[in-house]
Design an enzyme around this catalytic site. Sequence first.
Site, mmCIF file in Angstrom:
data_model
loop_
_atom_site.group_PDB
_atom_site.id
_atom_site.type_symbol
_atom_site.label_atom_id
_atom_site.label_comp_id
_atom_site.label_asym_id
_atom_site.label_seq_id
_atom_site.Cartn_x
_atom_site.Cartn_y
_atom_site.Cartn_z
ATOM 1 N N HIS A 9 0.853 -1.197 0.000
ATOM 2 C CA HIS A 9 0.000 0.000 0.000
ATOM 3 C C HIS A 9 0.884 1.240 0.000
ATOM 4 O O HIS A 9 1.262 1.760 1.051
ATOM 5 C CB HIS A 9 -0.929 -0.022 1.226
ATOM 6 N N HIS A 11 1.198 4.945 -2.251
ATOM 7 C CA HIS A 11 0.697 5.823 -3.321
ATOM 8 C C HIS A 11 1.880 6.475 -4.013
ATOM 9 O O HIS A 11 2.781 6.995 -3.344
ATOM 10 C CB HIS A 11 -0.198 6.909 -2.736
ATOM 11 N N GLY A 166 -9.252 8.606 -1.508
ATOM 12 C CA GLY A 166 -9.921 9.894 -1.332
ATOM 13 C C GLY A 166 -10.651 9.987 -0.003
ATOM 14 O O GLY A 166 -10.466 9.148 0.884
ATOM 15 N N GLU A 196 -10.987 3.884 7.709
ATOM 16 C CA GLU A 196 -9.887 4.819 7.985
ATOM 17 C C GLU A 196 -10.493 6.120 8.525
ATOM 18 O O GLU A 196 -10.369 6.428 9.701
ATOM 19 C CB GLU A 196 -9.079 5.074 6.704
HETATM 20 N N1 HPA Z 1 -6.757 7.432 2.283
HETATM 21 C C1 HPA Z 1 -7.429 7.829 1.189
HETATM 22 N N2 HPA Z 1 -6.834 8.336 0.134
HETATM 23 C C2 HPA Z 1 -5.508 8.434 0.142
HETATM 24 C C3 HPA Z 1 -4.763 8.044 1.248
HETATM 25 C C4 HPA Z 1 -5.412 7.512 2.357
HETATM 26 O O1 HPA Z 1 -4.810 7.131 3.392
HETATM 27 N N3 HPA Z 1 -3.457 8.261 0.956
HETATM 28 C C5 HPA Z 1 -3.452 8.786 -0.299
HETATM 29 N N4 HPA Z 1 -4.679 8.882 -0.790
HETATM 30 ZN ZN ZN Z 2 -3.687 4.916 1.035
#
Ligand code: HPA
Ligand code: ZN
Length: 327
Positions: A9, A11, A166, A196
């Site tokens: 995970h 980005h 997002g 989250e």
């Molecule tokens: N959550 C949602 N979107 C995201 C995150 C995350 O932790 N990190 C980068 N884009």
């Molecule tokens: Zn993420």
Amino acid sequence: MAEKYIDLHMHLDGSITVEIAKNLGELQGITLPSQDDEELGRHLYVPEECESLNDFLNCFGLPLALMQTEKGISEAVRLVADNVQAQGVIYAEIRFAPQLHMRKGLTQEKVVLAALDGMKKTDLKCNLILCCMRGDDSAEGNKETLELAKKYLVKDGGVVAIDLAGAEALYPTSDYEELFREAASAGVPFTIHAGEAAGADSVKLAIEYGAARIGHGVRINEDPEVVELVREKKIPLEMCPTSNRMTKAVQNMKDYPLMDYLDKGIVVTVNTDDMGIENITLADEFDYLEKYFGFTDEHRKTVLRNAVGAAFTTEKVKADLIREMKL
Ligand code: HPA
Ligand code: ZN
């Protein structure tokens, strides 16, 4: 022997370090807010005042500005992959949202092709996950991302899955049911950021739609039934401790539930999420768990075995990873 890691995970836009930002700026003739590393870091890193995932998501401006051309995207993938490889990562799944890279006229397809090109230029074993986005105006873009995933999907060595990223607190998972039902019926594997910035119900829905893994899932303990569902269905959680601390997904890190989930037999993995704006490495995440949570070498092996099992890749690659990590 140096430790070896797997990051499932991470980005792309969140993994741009000061060094990589300077490289990408120079390559494309883009002037950065500062030439000084420390000052540039202040522009790049999540500020102390970050109160939520919404605040956190505002930190992607600078890295995204550096990835709006094919060259910028391809080089970013290569540099990010090389960087994590130098830190001991032997397999990574790098995710990005094609629709966030269209400001200078690229199509989503060109963005995906540029990322695939970058992937070919690194020695790191890696795959790509295409993110759909939660938001008011992302519906059309998300459909196109899914179509591209169908077109380019491979078992290994390219696009292997989709995701939903997002603002989870603002745009509930239920809004994306149709998208993921279609992904499921087309055989496109997916993970969804859930549990989250929203609670356990978000994870329950993601699983109901067919998510193979959950991004974060840290808040499943708000509903014991969802904890049991995740455990029983062996749904891997892509946990990211520093990110969760910064976005206040967990109010007090003393209560961070990772060890509890591991003890319960939940398939926990440990990942960075956004190492650039968080100014961390995956090794730092493991060190942090060891220092504050009694995370042992056995736990480390379990988490890495979990990551191999959860990876969107072939059984052959998984067997190679197990061998290379001596798990
Ligand atoms: N959550 C949602 N979107 C995201 C995150 C995350 O932790 N990190 C980068 N884009
Ligand atoms: Zn993420």
